[in-house]
Structure formats: C-alpha cells, structure tokens
Design a protein around this motif. Structure first.
Motif, PDB file in Angstrom:
ATOM      1  N   UNK A  49       0.818  -1.202   0.000  1.00  0.00           N
ATOM      2  CA  UNK A  49       0.000   0.000   0.000  1.00  0.00           C
ATOM      3  C   UNK A  49       0.852   1.252   0.000  1.00  0.00           C
TER       4      UNK A  49
ATOM      5  N   UNK B 299       0.364   5.222   1.333  1.00  0.00           N
ATOM      6  CA  UNK B 299      -0.438   6.180   2.067  1.00  0.00           C
ATOM      7  C   UNK B 299       0.139   7.578   1.847  1.00  0.00           C
TER       8      UNK B 299
ATOM      9  N   UNK C  16      -2.448   9.360   8.103  1.00  0.00           N
ATOM     10  CA  UNK C  16      -2.241   8.837   6.754  1.00  0.00           C
ATOM     11  C   UNK C  16      -3.568   8.444   6.108  1.00  0.00           C
TER      12      UNK C  16
ATOM     13  N   UNK D 246      -5.161   6.188   2.722  1.00  0.00           N
ATOM     14  CA  UNK D 246      -4.814   5.177   1.730  1.00  0.00           C
ATOM     15  C   UNK D 246      -4.924   5.751   0.324  1.00  0.00           C
TER      16      UNK D 246
ATOM     17  N   UNK E 158      -3.436   0.462  -3.436  1.00  0.00           N
ATOM     18  CA  UNK E 158      -3.326  -0.877  -2.856  1.00  0.00           C
ATOM     19  C   UNK E 158      -3.008  -1.845  -3.977  1.00  0.00           C
TER      20      UNK E 158
ATOM     21  N   UNK F 274      -6.659  -8.749   4.470  1.00  0.00           N
ATOM     22  CA  UNK F 274      -7.595  -8.313   5.484  1.00  0.00           C
ATOM     23  C   UNK F 274      -6.984  -7.314   6.442  1.00  0.00           C
ATOM     24  N   UNK F 275      -7.687  -7.031   7.484  1.00  0.00           N
ATOM     25  CA  UNK F 275      -7.285  -6.007   8.445  1.00  0.00           C
ATOM     26  C   UNK F 275      -6.178  -6.548   9.338  1.00  0.00           C
ATOM     27  N   UNK F 276      -5.004  -6.550   8.810  1.00  0.00           N
ATOM     28  CA  UNK F 276      -3.854  -7.088   9.505  1.00  0.00           C
ATOM     29  C   UNK F 276      -2.813  -6.005   9.733  1.00  0.00           C
ATOM     30  N   UNK F 277      -1.831  -6.349  10.543  1.00  0.00           N
ATOM     31  CA  UNK F 277      -0.754  -5.430  10.892  1.00  0.00           C
ATOM     32  C   UNK F 277      -0.027  -4.964   9.640  1.00  0.00           C
ATOM     33  N   UNK F 278       0.170  -3.668   9.523  1.00  0.00           N
ATOM     34  CA  UNK F 278       0.947  -3.089   8.444  1.00  0.00           C
ATOM     35  C   UNK F 278       2.313  -2.689   8.978  1.00  0.00           C
TER      36      UNK F 278
ATOM     37  N   UNK G 181       5.267  -0.111   8.061  1.00  0.00           N
ATOM     38  CA  UNK G 181       5.434   1.101   7.280  1.00  0.00           C
ATOM     39  C   UNK G 181       6.901   1.420   7.053  1.00  0.00           C
TER      40      UNK G 181
ATOM     41  N   UNK H 231      -6.808  -0.099  15.752  1.00  0.00           N
ATOM     42  CA  UNK H 231      -5.359  -0.111  15.936  1.00  0.00           C
ATOM     43  C   UNK H 231      -4.913   1.164  16.635  1.00  0.00           C
TER      44      UNK H 231
ATOM     45  N   UNK I 242      -1.271   3.181  16.681  1.00  0.00           N
ATOM     46  CA  UNK I 242       0.077   3.280  16.133  1.00  0.00           C
ATOM     47  C   UNK I 242       0.797   4.450  16.792  1.00  0.00           C
TER      48      UNK I 242
ATOM     49  N   UNK J 196       4.622   5.081  10.978  1.00  0.00           N
ATOM     50  CA  UNK J 196       3.870   4.572  12.134  1.00  0.00           C
ATOM     51  C   UNK J 196       4.304   3.163  12.515  1.00  0.00           C
TER      52      UNK J 196
ATOM     53  N   UNK K 140       3.021  -0.151  14.855  1.00  0.00           N
ATOM     54  CA  UNK K 140       1.869  -0.700  15.553  1.00  0.00           C
ATOM     55  C   UNK K 140       2.171  -0.923  17.029  1.00  0.00           C
TER      56      UNK K 140
ATOM     57  N   UNK L  36      -3.437  -4.040  18.390  1.00  0.00           N
ATOM     58  CA  UNK L  36      -4.554  -4.275  17.475  1.00  0.00           C
ATOM     59  C   UNK L  36      -5.661  -4.994  18.230  1.00  0.00           C
TER      60      UNK L  36
ATOM     61  N   UNK M 100     -11.807  -8.066   7.795  1.00  0.00           N
ATOM     62  CA  UNK M 100     -11.443  -8.621   6.500  1.00  0.00           C
ATOM     63  C   UNK M 100     -11.078  -7.610   5.436  1.00  0.00           C
ATOM     64  N   UNK M 101     -11.095  -6.328   5.755  1.00  0.00           N
ATOM     65  CA  UNK M 101     -10.804  -5.301   4.753  1.00  0.00           C
ATOM     66  C   UNK M 101      -9.314  -5.007   4.703  1.00  0.00           C
ATOM     67  N   UNK M 102      -8.859  -4.501   3.580  1.00  0.00           N
ATOM     68  CA  UNK M 102      -7.479  -4.054   3.482  1.00  0.00           C
ATOM     69  C   UNK M 102      -7.439  -2.550   3.700  1.00  0.00           C
TER      70      UNK M 102
ATOM     71  N   UNK N  57      -6.592   0.845   6.216  1.00  0.00           N
ATOM     72  CA  UNK N  57      -7.287   1.381   7.372  1.00  0.00           C
ATOM     73  C   UNK N  57      -7.740   2.805   7.096  1.00  0.00           C
TER      74      UNK N  57
ATOM     75  N   UNK O 148      -7.361   6.206   9.210  1.00  0.00           N
ATOM     76  CA  UNK O 148      -6.691   6.771  10.370  1.00  0.00           C
ATOM     77  C   UNK O 148      -7.406   8.015  10.868  1.00  0.00           C
TER      78      UNK O 148
END
Lengths: 112, 113
Positions: free
Chosen positions: A34, A36, A44, A46, A49, A96-100, A102, B33, B35, B43, B45, B48, B98-100, B102, B104
C-alpha cells in the motif's frame, strides 16, 4: 536491517514533473502493498493498494511491485502542488485487516 | 461517513506523569489499531483489537503502556509513567473485518518534557 526501507528525502520537484517514490523490503512474506499519503498534522490516508507483483494505475498515480527484487514504487504524473505531502509505503503478509509495516516516509514538495 | 475521532489533539506533560488518549472508530468497524509515529518515522503498531479482544500487542511496552476497548467500540490508550522518548503522534485507525487498508484519525501529538 529494517523490514521496510524508504528514502526519507526530502524531495522537491517543479509542478508537472513525474515523481518516483520507492521502497525496498526484506520480508519475502509480504504480499499486500500500500501507499499512504500524509498531509501535515493529519493521519495517513490510503492512496493505492496492490496485491503481489504487477502494476496498478489510478488517475495520475501508478503503483508497481516487483517481488523478485523486493522493490515497490509509486509514480505520480503531472504532479500538482496539492500532491505535496509525506508518502508512506506499507506492507502486510496477510489479507484483510492485519498489521501493516510502514516505511519511514518520503517528504515530497511540488513547487508551483 | 464520519471518520475516526481522536482526542485530545495535543498534550504536553512532564516526564513521569500519566496521560490517556481516546479513540472513537468508524461505526461498525470491528478492528481498531493504535500506532505510534515518532517524528520523521513511519507509524509503528502498538496494539490491534478485533472487537474487544487483543489480536497483537507484541510491540506495546507493557510496563508503561496499557490499552482497552470497551464493548468493542471506543478505545483508550494510557501511558504511565511517561518518558521523554514517548514524545510522538499516537494514531488510531479502524477497519471493517477482512478489509485491506485502514482509516486513520488525525492523531494525538504528545510532547513529554
């Protein structure tokens, strides 16, 4: 070695120029990439992607991923003063909504 | 759609004092989340949440930082006692399950003197 490396700049270009922003990474598990954009004193937002290798275009913005080289890029065509911001690359190993993770961000200024 | 709300926007405290930040995510977003963004860095993390359960807090300095998400909605992040190196912007973000990517909030800028 950081998982994600990004040239912090600052980068200053004239209006209308093509801008190239880049990140390298070391974790071969990263599959989701991604970009940002962060304006001063804002969170940030988005911008682009991309999944796995390949290109994706959205208006003046093009994102490229080369997993074999562990290298990603963001190109901005016909840059505008409103594009002046810090650009952050971010990556994730899972959908999915997982740790990014950066990069440190590249500060970009477009001069009128 | 209302965005992610955070308060306060700015906070200045002395070292060894305590401080708390509040976050209200976008309605219906299951994942939240926190950060930490130190000046000139990307940022990082801290924690979460998925609904009101912790998914990842591996980078949270648990000796001084704590966070909770009551009823799977609002969240608070607390630092006690604060250190000079805690000076940073604390960003809250939320996402649907389940989404990609975020969304902020604008963050809370903490200065520890």
């Amino acid at each position: 070695q950081k998982e994600v490396e990004q040239d912090p700049g600052p980068l200053s270009v004239p209006e209308g120029a093509i801008v190239s922003l880049n990140c390298t990474y070391s974790n071969s598990a990263f599959q989701y990439f991604m970009w940002y954009r962060q304006y001063s004193r804002k969170g940030p937002e988005l911008l682009m992607y991309t999944y796995s290798s390949g290109n994706k275009e959205d208006g003046r913005f093009t994102a490229q991923v080369d997993k074999s080289s562990k290298y990603i890029s963001l190109f901005i065509r016909d840059s505008q003063p409103s594009d002046s911001a810090t650009y952050l690359c971010a990556m994730s190993a899972n959908q999915g909504a997982q740790k990014l993770v950066f990069g440190q961000g590249t500060r970009l200024t477009i001069n009128p | 759609e209302a965005g992610v709300a955070q308060s306060p926007r700015y906070k200045i405290i002395e070292k060894r004092q305590s401080v708390a930040f509040w976050c209200n995510p976008i309605s219906g977003h299951a994942t939240l989340y926190w950060y930490q963004q130190i000046l000139g860095q990307g940022p990082k993390l801290l924690i979460q949440f998925q609904n009101n359960g912790v998914v990842d807090d591996s980078q949270l300095p648990k000796d001084r930082f704590s966070a909770e998400r009551l009823k799977g909605v609002d969240s608070t992040l607390k630092i006690q006692p604060a250190k000079l190196e805690d000076s940073a912007v604390y960003l809250c973000a939320s996402a649907p399950a389940g989404a990609y990517g975020y969304t902020f909030g604008s963050g809370t800028r903490l200065t520890v003197v």
